[in-house]
Design a protein around this motif. Structure first.
Motif, short mmCIF file in Angstrom:
data_model
loop_
_atom_site.label_atom_id
_atom_site.label_comp_id
_atom_site.label_asym_id
_atom_site.label_seq_id
_atom_site.Cartn_x
_atom_site.Cartn_y
_atom_site.Cartn_z
N ALA A 1 42.63 31.81 43.40
CA ALA A 1 41.40 31.24 43.00
C ALA A 1 40.22 32.28 42.80
CB ALA A 1 40.84 30.21 44.22
N THR A 2 40.33 33.17 43.46
CA THR A 2 39.35 34.28 43.29
C THR A 2 39.85 35.78 43.56
OG1 THR A 2 38.89 34.64 45.83
CG2 THR A 2 37.44 32.78 44.47
N ILE A 3 39.05 36.62 43.09
CA ILE A 3 39.63 37.88 43.21
C ILE A 3 40.00 38.56 44.47
CG2 ILE A 3 37.20 39.00 43.22
CD1 ILE A 3 40.30 40.44 41.18
N ARG A 4 39.31 37.75 45.61
CA ARG A 4 39.98 38.34 46.82
C ARG A 4 41.35 37.82 47.42
NH1 ARG A 4 34.34 37.03 47.25
NH2 ARG A 4 34.89 34.40 47.72
N ASP A 5 41.78 36.77 46.60
CA ASP A 5 43.24 36.22 46.94
C ASP A 5 44.17 37.27 46.47
OD1 ASP A 5 41.87 34.14 47.95
OD2 ASP A 5 42.14 33.00 46.09
N TYR A 6 43.89 38.48 45.58
CA TYR A 6 45.08 39.27 45.17
C TYR A 6 44.45 40.82 44.95
CZ TYR A 6 43.09 38.13 40.39
OH TYR A 6 42.37 38.22 39.45
N TRP A 7 45.27 41.60 44.59
CA TRP A 7 44.81 43.02 44.26
C TRP A 7 45.08 43.24 42.93
CZ3 TRP A 7 47.38 47.20 42.47
CH2 TRP A 7 46.60 48.36 42.61
N PHE A 8 44.29 43.99 42.33
CA PHE A 8 44.33 44.10 40.86
C PHE A 8 43.53 45.53 40.69
CE2 PHE A 8 43.96 44.29 36.08
CZ PHE A 8 45.24 43.74 35.80
N PRO A 9 44.28 46.54 39.87
CA PRO A 9 43.82 47.90 39.86
C PRO A 9 42.51 47.91 38.91
CG PRO A 9 45.86 47.80 38.43
CD PRO A 9 45.82 46.35 39.35
N ASP A 10 41.67 48.78 39.33
CA ASP A 10 40.26 48.92 38.58
C ASP A 10 40.72 49.81 37.46
OD1 ASP A 10 37.79 48.72 37.77
OD2 ASP A 10 37.13 49.81 39.45
N ILE A 11 40.33 49.20 36.17
CA ILE A 11 40.10 50.16 35.01
C ILE A 11 39.31 51.16 34.95
CG2 ILE A 11 39.10 48.56 33.40
CD1 ILE A 11 42.34 50.51 32.39
N SER B 1 38.04 38.31 33.88
CA SER B 1 38.04 36.85 32.90
C SER B 1 39.00 37.15 31.60
CB SER B 1 36.65 36.66 32.41
OG SER B 1 35.99 37.84 31.56
N GLY B 2 39.52 38.40 31.84
CA GLY B 2 40.23 38.75 30.76
C GLY B 2 41.79 37.91 30.74
N PRO B 3 42.60 37.99 29.55
CA PRO B 3 43.71 37.33 29.64
C PRO B 3 44.78 37.58 30.51
CG PRO B 3 43.52 38.93 27.75
CD PRO B 3 42.14 38.91 28.30
N LEU B 4 44.77 38.98 30.98
CA LEU B 4 45.99 39.35 32.01
C LEU B 4 45.47 38.72 33.49
CD1 LEU B 4 48.51 40.80 32.43
CD2 LEU B 4 46.97 42.91 32.81
N GLN B 5 44.31 38.84 33.94
CA GLN B 5 44.16 38.27 35.25
C GLN B 5 44.08 36.69 35.32
OE1 GLN B 5 41.56 40.32 37.98
NE2 GLN B 5 40.95 41.91 36.57
N THR B 6 43.46 36.28 34.04
CA THR B 6 43.68 34.55 33.96
C THR B 6 45.05 34.13 33.96
OG1 THR B 6 41.74 34.93 32.68
CG2 THR B 6 43.03 32.90 32.42
N LEU B 7 46.02 34.99 33.57
CA LEU B 7 47.47 34.76 33.49
C LEU B 7 48.13 34.62 35.10
CD1 LEU B 7 49.92 33.53 32.19
CD2 LEU B 7 50.38 35.99 31.49
N ILE B 8 47.60 35.84 35.54
CA ILE B 8 48.02 36.04 37.10
C ILE B 8 47.69 34.81 37.81
CG2 ILE B 8 47.93 37.52 39.05
CD1 ILE B 8 47.71 39.89 36.94
N ARG B 9 46.24 34.51 37.81
CA ARG B 9 45.71 33.54 38.44
C ARG B 9 46.36 31.94 38.38
NH1 ARG B 9 40.78 36.33 37.39
NH2 ARG B 9 40.48 34.51 35.86
N ALA B 10 46.66 31.75 37.08
CA ALA B 10 47.35 30.60 36.84
C ALA B 10 48.74 30.65 37.35
CB ALA B 10 47.46 30.43 35.32
N MET B 11 49.33 31.64 37.14
CA MET B 11 50.81 31.57 37.54
C MET B 11 50.92 31.37 39.08
SD MET B 11 52.62 34.62 35.19
CE MET B 11 54.12 34.52 36.08
N PHE B 12 50.08 32.16 39.81
CA PHE B 12 50.43 32.13 41.42
C PHE B 12 49.50 31.48 41.96
CE2 PHE B 12 52.13 36.07 39.59
CZ PHE B 12 53.32 36.02 40.11
N GLY B 13 48.46 30.61 41.41
CA GLY B 13 47.38 29.67 42.01
C GLY B 13 46.43 30.41 42.74
#
Length: 564
Positions: free
Chosen positions: A142-152, A128-140
């Motif tokens: 819907a959920t975390i299963r639609d893309y991969w993001f490294p785990d901090i 729910s942070g700004p970076l992943q929110t921006l990624i979802r908005a840019m590429f459309g």
């Protein structure tokens, strides 16, 4: 002629004997013993156990914690080396837009404690942070299963967090070498037709290798000391295992055994740092002010943009993200600035840091003066050993000191009960004085190093000239040396003050019940899963820690070699 030489030799012998002060020698050894007590107590507790916890530690704790710690150290060492060396090379060897600004701005992440960086990065890179929110908005998405993001919240994530705020150690040590030697020998290499990349790999990097090793050693000691970032990110290092073994399993002996294993690793890092420093030599060539410094290579266009990006990213990540995250949270909690709990934490931090800085500066001045007056090899070795506290992880130092203070309090209570029928209880254990003592032991080397560096810039026989005019050693030190050392003393006091404000590991172990500092205030909120509630305290810590960074930055700006 022989008689005159005999008289001169006898005069020198009398002067040397007169300059020696046995009481200084004894006090210096006593201070070294005080530093050694936590280590000896850890060894005693570790060996006093029945060994019933050792099979469990060997089978279930040490293998995983050791692999995680070594992997974390390797990743942090690699990342800080690349960021620090690249940044130092760019600002020293090239000229590009905003170079002078970034030459000091690259130090700013030092103002952010690792545990605060972990909390900020955890929020910034969250789903729910700004970076992943921006990624979802840019590429459309819907959920975390639609893309991969490294785990901090992983070992590589922890390495990323720690590297982002610790790389300035490598940057500073490397930049000094590049300034003092690198630009001149690089200019010679360029006159022989070598390109910038070849000059870097074949000339500059070998010259800076000792400084890089020394900077990385400091980074790794800070990494071993970390507990807040590792715990929050779920990375089970050896430091984290000390706490869990002691608190979760109730085994002091097991925690002490893991702490001793960590000390072996720390001493290996100290050996590497000492080896690097011993091979580090500078030739400043300041015989004349008419010297012409080789010009920097001008970068423009894409090359200039790439250089700006390379030096801006570490600053934006290591300093900008924590300031942005906590600044946003704090802006919505302005009422906390008037919170009694925060006021108490700030007052506790202020009193603790002021007391630690005062005591540490006085001890550092005493130890430096003891070496100067006693001229004894034993005193010199004792003073160097007294400085080893900075290399001890705060958790290890706190654990060892806790054993010593508890034993002292119990022995004193038994004595008072036996002879006077009074119970003294716990005088030092679980007190603010214990926190001050731990921070004093840990940061004594920091103060001693800063003051000693200032003294090295003074003429060697300055105080001896004063004594030749009839001044005693103490009066010559008070009237001649101390006024000239005021800038170094002030710098040392500020550094110790700020590091005490940031200290977390030892404070958690030794603080009394209900006693919060700014660091523990933020830590408690993060442990409850609400780091945003400690945002105001986090901002106060960052702003306070910026004081020495700004002072250091000003020194970098005034460096003639850096601006020519």
């Amino acid at each position: 002629m022989a008689g005159i030489q005999h008289i001169e030799a006898g005069t020198r012998l009398l002067r040397v004997k007169h300059s020696r002060h046995p009481w200084l020698h004894l006090v210096a050894i006593a201070l070294s013993a005080l530093v050694a007590l936590p280590i000896l107590s850890l060894a005693f507790v570790a060996l006093s156990g029945g060994g019933e916890d050792w099979p469990h530690l060997v089978a279930n704790v040490l293998p995983g914690a050791s692999r995680t710690t070594l992997l974390l150290l390797a990743l942090v060492a690699a990342a800080t080396s690349v960021i620090g060396v690249l940044g130092a090379w760019l600002v020293v060897a090239f000229d590009f837009p905003l170079r002078r600004v970034f030459s000091w701005a690259l130090v700013l992440p030092l103002a952010v404690p690792p545990y605060l960086a972990a909390y900020a990065f955890g929020e910034f890179f969250h789903y729910s942070g700004p970076l992943q929110t921006l990624i979802r908005a840019m590429f459309g998405f819907a959920t975390i299963r639609d893309y991969w993001f490294p785990d901090i919240r992983s070992t590589p994530g922890a390495a990323f967090v720690l590297s982002s705020v610790l790389y300035p150690y490598v940057y500073l040590t490397t930049r000094i070498v590049f300034l003092m030697q690198g630009r001149n020998i690089a200019d010679v290499a360029r006159t022989l037709g070598a390109r910038p990349a070849k000059v870097f790999w074949k000339v500059l990097l070998p010259v800076a290798r000792p400084a890089i090793v020394a900077g990385v050693a400091l980074v790794l000691m800070e990494t071993i000391n970390d507990i807040g970032a590792s715990e929050y990110l779920g990375v089970r290092t050896l430091t984290f295992s000390v706490y869990t073994t002691w608190l979760a399993r109730g085994s002091l002996e097991g925690g002490a055994q893991i702490a001793l294993l960590m000390l072996v690793l720390v001493f290996l890092l100290l050996g590497a740092e000492h080896w690097a420093r011993r091979k580090q030599r500078f030739n400043t060539g300041r015989a004349t002010h008419m010297r012409a410094y080789p010009p920097r290579t001008r970068l423009s266009g894409l090359a200039g943009l790439g250089a700006v990006t390379a030096v801006a990213l570490p600053v934006l990540i290591g300093f900008g993200i924590p300031l942005l995250v906590f600044g946003q949270y704090a802006s919505r909690r302005l009422d906390q600035f008037l919170s009694p709990a925060l006021a108490d934490a700030f007052l506790n931090s202020l009193v603790t840091a002021t007391a630690t800085a005062t005591i540490t500066i006085l001890l550092a001045l005493f130890l430096i003066n003891a070496v100067r007056l006693s001229r004894s090899r034993t005193t010199t070795v004792a003073v160097r050993f007294a400085a080893i506290g900075y290399a001890l992880p705060g958790g290890v130092l706190g654990l060892g000191l806790l054993f010593v203070l508890a034993h002292f309090d119990n022995a004193l209570d038994a004595f008072m009960r036996l002879h006077f029928g009074l119970s003294t209880g716990l005088l030092l254990t679980g007190s603010a004085g214990a926190v001050v003592l731990a921070c004093t032991i840990r940061f004594l080397a920091l103060a001693e190093g800063a003051i000693h560096s200032g003294m090295e810039k003074l003429p060697r026989h300055l105080d001896e000239a004063a004594r030749s005019l009839g001044q005693t050693p103490s009066r010559s030190a008070a009237r001649v040396l101390l006024p000239l050392l005021k800038p170094a003393i002030f710098t040392a006091a500020v550094l110790v003050f700020v590091d005490t404000i940031k200290e977390l590991s030892a404070t958690i172990l030794l603080r009394p019940f209900g006693f919060n500092t700014l660091a523990t205030y933020v830590y408690e909120n993060a442990s409850r899963g609400v780091p945003e509630e400690g945002a105001v305290a986090a901002i106060v810590i960052i702003l306070t820690a910026m004081v020495p960074v700004v002072l250091l930055s000003g020194a970098l700006i005034r460096d003639r070699e850096a601006v020519l």
